[in-house]
Design an enzyme around this catalytic site. Sequence first.
Site, PDB file in Angstrom:
ATOM      1  N   GLU A  13       0.820  -1.211   0.000  1.00  0.00           N
ATOM      2  CA  GLU A  13       0.000   0.000   0.000  1.00  0.00           C
ATOM      3  C   GLU A  13       0.855   1.263   0.000  1.00  0.00           C
ATOM      4  O   GLU A  13       0.393   2.331  -0.431  1.00  0.00           O
ATOM      5  CB  GLU A  13      -0.938  -0.017   1.206  1.00  0.00           C
ATOM      6  CG  GLU A  13      -1.957  -1.143   1.148  1.00  0.00           C
ATOM      7  CD  GLU A  13      -2.705  -1.351   2.452  1.00  0.00           C
ATOM      8  OE1 GLU A  13      -3.868  -1.778   2.398  1.00  0.00           O
ATOM      9  OE2 GLU A  13      -2.132  -1.088   3.530  1.00  0.00           O
ATOM     10  N   MET A 175      -8.714  -3.478   8.563  1.00  0.00           N
ATOM     11  CA  MET A 175      -8.175  -3.822   9.877  1.00  0.00           C
ATOM     12  C   MET A 175      -7.444  -2.668  10.561  1.00  0.00           C
ATOM     13  O   MET A 175      -6.740  -2.894  11.545  1.00  0.00           O
ATOM     14  CB  MET A 175      -7.245  -5.036   9.748  1.00  0.00           C
ATOM     15  CG  MET A 175      -7.950  -6.299   9.279  1.00  0.00           C
ATOM     16  SD  MET A 175      -6.840  -7.728   9.075  1.00  0.00           S
ATOM     17  CE  MET A 175      -6.379  -8.053  10.782  1.00  0.00           C
ATOM     18  N   ASP A 199     -11.207  -6.839  -2.514  1.00  0.00           N
ATOM     19  CA  ASP A 199     -11.876  -8.143  -2.493  1.00  0.00           C
ATOM     20  C   ASP A 199     -13.296  -7.943  -1.979  1.00  0.00           C
ATOM     21  O   ASP A 199     -13.615  -6.921  -1.388  1.00  0.00           O
ATOM     22  CB  ASP A 199     -11.122  -9.130  -1.603  1.00  0.00           C
ATOM     23  CG  ASP A 199     -11.053  -8.659  -0.156  1.00  0.00           C
ATOM     24  OD1 ASP A 199     -11.906  -9.079   0.650  1.00  0.00           O
ATOM     25  OD2 ASP A 199     -10.169  -7.844   0.165  1.00  0.00           O
TER      26      ASP A 199
END
Length: 232
Positions: A13, A175, A199
Amino acid sequence: MTAIVIQVAMDEEAQPFLDAAREVSDPIAVGRAVHRGIVLGDATVVLVRSGIGMVNAADAAAGAIHRYGPDDIVLISAGSAGGLARGVRVGEVVVGASAVNVEADARAFGYALGQVPGMPEVYGTDPALRRALADTRVGDIAVREGDMGAGEKFVTTGIADRLRADFPGLVSVDMETTAVAQVAHNHGARFAACRAISDLCAPDGDEFATHIDDAAERSARVVIDALARLTA
């Protein structure tokens, strides 16, 4: 002068921001987090790679506030997320309208589901930052505003079904985002979130592994475009 911190969880990322930067400082470790000063266009920002999970995210955000703030600091949670809402698509970018802790459950004491005792039910995002991110038009990237959730579990099919029942308004889940939001709330920092869908909470992590690089790229492109307009 406002300090702008872009916080991501993983190297995948962080890479699109590093690739787009015209200057990158040497990395500095602050606990387990890695900080780099980068120049994106005319904007000088700090890129923080926190590590995965709520505690790592909160630790990194607090470290950034103490290092670069606290008087005037912006925290932007960027990277990937699982698509939770019906109709959300892989590759779509979600700009956070609010964030909730999907692990918190103190209803026995009269709190709302998702509310940490003593904390708000949800954490709002800075209106100006949210508007700049949501107004971004970069290539074929679809951008939508929506409510985000975060917790300590990688969300697969069974967990997603429960979250849709418990939090029917959530568009995405990851998360880290709500941990960053809570730290920002505690310190009075401005907060925004911009996550691309990697996803659709499939039964395993294969879909995430396939699309993480593209999702990271899309999130970064939206953040970079918004920063260019905010710092012009």
